[in-house]
Write an enzyme that holds these catalytic residues in place. Sequence first.
Site, short mmCIF file in Angstrom:
data_model
loop_
_atom_site.label_atom_id
_atom_site.label_comp_id
_atom_site.label_asym_id
_atom_site.label_seq_id
_atom_site.Cartn_x
_atom_site.Cartn_y
_atom_site.Cartn_z
N TYR A 56 51.18 82.54 -100.65
CA TYR A 56 50.91 81.57 -99.60
C TYR A 56 51.45 80.21 -100.06
CZ TYR A 56 47.51 84.86 -97.55
OH TYR A 56 46.89 85.96 -96.99
N LEU A 208 40.30 86.01 -85.32
CA LEU A 208 40.56 85.32 -84.05
C LEU A 208 41.94 85.69 -83.50
CD1 LEU A 208 39.12 81.79 -84.91
CD2 LEU A 208 38.09 83.57 -83.49
#
Length: 330
Positions: A56, A208
Amino acid sequence: MEMRSVGSQGLVSSAEGLGCMGLTGSYGAADEDESVRTVQRAIELGVTMFDTADHYGAFSGERLLGRALSGRRDAVVVATKFGGAEMDDEGRTIGGANGRPEYVRASVERSLRNLDTDRIDLYYQHRVDPRVPVEETFGALGELVAAGKVRYLGISEVRPDTIVRAHATAPLSAVESEYSLFARDMESNGVLETVRRLGIGFVAYAPLGRGFLTGGVRSADSLAEQDLRRIYPRFQKENLDSNLALVERIGQIAAGLGVSSAQLALAWVLAQGDDIFAIPGTRTRRHLEENVAAASVALDVPTLRALGSLVEDVQLFGDRVSAMDTGIQG
């Protein structure tokens, strides 16, 4: 915040954690100072699981998390991952998934330095290396647990048979995969059944739907040029326009309950069992506080049934994963 056991090996965490992928710009430009404050605010709100990975931001995600947790390290569960892509010490991607024991050992030392810590609480194999038997990879991981450099083990995006083999080599505490009202294949592909049979926790990333279920993504053109969602089939224009039907239905149910669509989607994931954890990502304290509030939203049986039926009533278009994610479901 409710605390739950992550599997049966002894790890305990808040039911809701913080996914840290977006803190360093994976979904568009990020403000580093705000990202640090978001992590620190999460701790204040009772969040204990912080989930990152070596690639990341090419190590910058781990380094940011390490800075944000300074002075607070003992209060949290630090989860990171290795092997999703082979990286050199400069953070350059030089190959695909790598599960070789020597790479495992080098990766953990690098992550310990980046995170500025002496142990990793939950260490995941990010993607399975098809060239290396998972038993070899987890043999090396078991040695890291014995050495005290890693406390608990996990694996991400794998088939049931791989979970069984890894767990038999070195006990797993967690399996991490995408799971939400937007991605429910874990219910039918045997993964949830397998982790429950073996006493392994399940960590839902993208609960989500990579922000889709919040109602905040109405057009593919609204995504920043560097936003990784542009590579995912469900966010391609022809698919996204059709998939908005799901967002509309969720929004209607949420309005009737007086909660946001994001809170409803998160509450649904957390209601699927006390062995399930959600790690929504956000780059701002405002959205963090909204997400954390979802942990206290109780859904009654009729609401859960209505949400559960959406997968049958609303057809989704496009695969949930990108063809670039070559190590998925190893």
